[in-house]
Design a protein around this motif. Structure first.
Motif, PDB file in Angstrom:
ATOM      1  N   GLU A  59       0.856  -1.181   0.000  1.00 57.37           N
ATOM      2  CA  GLU A  59       0.000   0.000   0.000  1.00 57.37           C
ATOM      3  C   GLU A  59       0.893   1.232   0.000  1.00 57.37           C
ATOM      4  O   GLU A  59       1.677   1.442   0.933  1.00 57.37           O
ATOM      5  CB  GLU A  59      -0.907   0.004   1.230  1.00 57.37           C
ATOM      6  N   ILE A  60       0.787   2.033  -1.037  1.00 63.26           N
ATOM      7  CA  ILE A  60       1.627   3.212  -1.180  1.00 63.26           C
ATOM      8  C   ILE A  60       0.812   4.448  -0.822  1.00 63.26           C
ATOM      9  O   ILE A  60      -0.047   4.880  -1.596  1.00 63.26           O
ATOM     10  CB  ILE A  60       2.188   3.347  -2.604  1.00 63.26           C
ATOM     11  N   ASN A  61       1.063   5.004   0.343  1.00 56.02           N
ATOM     12  CA  ASN A  61       0.420   6.248   0.758  1.00 56.02           C
ATOM     13  C   ASN A  61       1.343   7.399   0.372  1.00 56.02           C
ATOM     14  O   ASN A  61       2.242   7.757   1.130  1.00 56.02           O
ATOM     15  CB  ASN A  61       0.148   6.246   2.267  1.00 56.02           C
ATOM     16  N   PHE A  62       1.111   7.937  -0.814  1.00 56.64           N
ATOM     17  CA  PHE A  62       2.026   8.930  -1.368  1.00 56.64           C
ATOM     18  C   PHE A  62       1.660  10.319  -0.867  1.00 56.64           C
ATOM     19  O   PHE A  62       0.501  10.736  -0.933  1.00 56.64           O
ATOM     20  CB  PHE A  62       1.974   8.889  -2.898  1.00 56.64           C
ATOM     21  N   VAL A  63       2.650  11.011  -0.354  1.00 51.54           N
ATOM     22  CA  VAL A  63       2.463  12.366   0.158  1.00 51.54           C
ATOM     23  C   VAL A  63       3.185  13.324  -0.782  1.00 51.54           C
ATOM     24  O   VAL A  63       4.419  13.317  -0.865  1.00 51.54           O
ATOM     25  CB  VAL A  63       3.012  12.512   1.589  1.00 51.54           C
ATOM     26  N   ASP A  64       2.438  14.117  -1.507  1.00 46.71           N
ATOM     27  CA  ASP A  64       3.038  15.023  -2.487  1.00 46.71           C
ATOM     28  C   ASP A  64       3.558  16.277  -1.805  1.00 46.71           C
ATOM     29  O   ASP A  64       3.225  16.574  -0.662  1.00 46.71           O
ATOM     30  CB  ASP A  64       2.008  15.392  -3.556  1.00 46.71           C
ATOM     31  N   GLY A  65       4.384  17.009  -2.520  1.00 47.38           N
ATOM     32  CA  GLY A  65       4.964  18.227  -1.983  1.00 47.38           C
ATOM     33  C   GLY A  65       6.271  18.532  -2.662  1.00 47.38           C
ATOM     34  O   GLY A  65       6.635  17.899  -3.662  1.00 47.38           O
ATOM     35  N   GLU A  66       7.001  19.498  -2.126  1.00 49.85           N
ATOM     36  CA  GLU A  66       8.294  19.863  -2.722  1.00 49.85           C
ATOM     37  C   GLU A  66       9.245  18.679  -2.722  1.00 49.85           C
ATOM     38  O   GLU A  66       9.994  18.466  -3.671  1.00 49.85           O
ATOM     39  CB  GLU A  66       8.903  21.033  -1.951  1.00 49.85           C
ATOM     40  N   LEU A  67       9.229  17.901  -1.650  1.00 46.86           N
ATOM     41  CA  LEU A  67      10.008  16.671  -1.558  1.00 46.86           C
ATOM     42  C   LEU A  67       9.033  15.540  -1.221  1.00 46.86           C
ATOM     43  O   LEU A  67       8.823  15.211  -0.053  1.00 46.86           O
ATOM     44  CB  LEU A  67      11.099  16.789  -0.491  1.00 46.86           C
TER      45      LEU A  67
END
Length: 414
Positions: A59-67
């Protein structure tokens, strides 16, 4: 993963311990990779991935942002950088059931990096750079530019024999390509240089800018639809390979056929050894054709120590999200290996055939990938083919673009 993480952070592998007293008493950089709190020691709380024994969808809980990141956890760090890095660098997703492209390779469109729009970034290196800042540690490694060349077809017309040249003349005639007919005849009569013969020009470029590239030669015994090399028994080809082996590191370019008939790899490696008299330690897969873990295991069995195939044959970018060489980890056997992988981030054929870029767009992409790799003090490895760097009208302008890149960008690499 401890070796990789330690080298990324401070230039040397971490030492692991489960002794709490040893951890608290140790001096220098310490990281607590556990759910238990140790005051004053930087804590990365583990995601389950590195504790698992089987390979299964994650399960990939992707957190977007600058990094951007994934595998978020509590602790001093927002995510498990070790597990996330391992997932990308080991190519975990390529061990799972996945769609394949028209050549039967892992389709880049199925990758996390492509779907989350970070394929153009060495994200793993960026993560560790940010962690170095938080931990106030340094890594003194130096940026390196490493040009590499695949010699699939050493000459367009020369040294192919009368059968292949006659067949080529007939094809050109049927297609009405009279300019190619004239060119072929002029080359075969010795009145014009072969359009794929750019070797002297490249030597001069390397000497001027103090470059030490790798060359990979395709030496398939029998030609095929995807293996169109000059016969490895040809005297001129042997001389060409031997000359390059004196000047530069030379490796094998395993044929497409060797992916189906595995004993051919050993024969092709032996053929290269017979020509150069040097042990064959480096390779890059023709058409970037590899499957994990089978291809890399086969390379190891045949004495290969350095492989330069970690990239896509369909799009430019960072397949493993990393721009530094690293030892391949055999995920199925859960063991580290001595096979060192050198990721590449740009290939001329990707730009021309797959991305449909013009030469100016390709130049801009090379410069951008060079810049992000330099920022991370990585190894900027790129692939060019002699076919693009000669005088073939199909690739008009690409030789000039490469020279501009070397002269204006690479020359100022320090």
């Amino acid at each position: 993963m401890a070796d990789f993480a330690g080298k990324e952070l401070c230039g040397q592998p971490f030492r692991l311990t489960t002794d709490k007293q040893e951890l608290t008493a140790a001096q220098g950089l310490r990281i607590n990779y556990s759910d238990e709190l140790f005051p004053g020691i930087y804590q990365i709380r583990p995601h389950a991935l590195l504790l698992e024994q089987d390979i299964k969808p994650q399960e990939i809980n992707f957190v977007d942002g600058e990094l951007p990141f994934f595998f978020p956890t509590d602790g001093d760090h927002a995510f498990d950088i070790l597990a996330a890095s391992f997932y990308l660098v080991s190519r975990y997703e390529e061990y799972l059931p996945h769609p394949k492209d028209v050549y039967g390779r892992f389709d880049h469109k199925a990758s996390l990096a492509f779907n989350q729009h970070f394929l153009h970034r060495p994200l793993v290196n960026e993560w560790f750079s940010a962690l170095r800042v938080r931990l106030n540690v340094t890594n003194n490694r130096q940026f390196t530019f490493l040009p590499t060349y695949d010699i699939d077809i050493a000459w367009s017309y020369q040294h192919k024999g009368w059968k292949r040249n006659t067949g080529g003349l007939i094809r050109d005639l049927l297609k009405g390509q009279f300019g190619r007919i004239s060119e072929r005849l002029a080359v075969l009569r010795g009145k014009s240089q072969d359009p794929f013969a750019c070797y002297g020009w490249l030597n001069g470029l390397h000497e001027t800018h103090h470059l030490r590239p790798y060359y990979f030669f395709l030496l398939a015994e029998k030609t095929g639809k995807l293996d169109k090399n000059i016969s490895p028994d040809n005297t001129a080809l042997k001389a060409l390979v031997a000359d390059h082996a004196i000047r530069y590191p030379v490796g094998i370019h395993p044929s497409w056929q060797s992916g189906d008939t595995t004993f051919l790899l050993g024969k092709e490696i032996q053929r290269l050894y017979d020509i150069t008299g040097q042990p064959v330690q480096a390779s890059r897969q023709h058409y970037i054709r590899f499957s994990l873990p089978e291809t890399f295991r086969l390379l190891i069995e045949n004495g290969i120590r350095f492989d330069f195939s970690m990239g896509y044959g369909t799009i430019n970018g960072f397949r493993a999200s990393v721009c530094t060489p690293y030892n391949w980890y055999d995920l199925s056997r859960e063991e580290s290996t001595e096979l060192m992988l050198f990721p590449f981030c740009f290939m001329d054929a990707n730009s021309f055939y797959e991305q449909r870029d013009d030469d100016a767009t390709a130049l801009n992409e090379m410069q951008r990938l060079f810049a992000v790799t330099k920022k991370e003090k990585g190894v900027c490895s790129i692939i060019w083919h002699n076919t693009f760097l000669g005088t073939d009208p199909l690739y008009k302008g690409w030789r000039e673009v490469y020279e501009i890149f070397i002269r204006e960008t690479v020359a100022n690499r320090q």
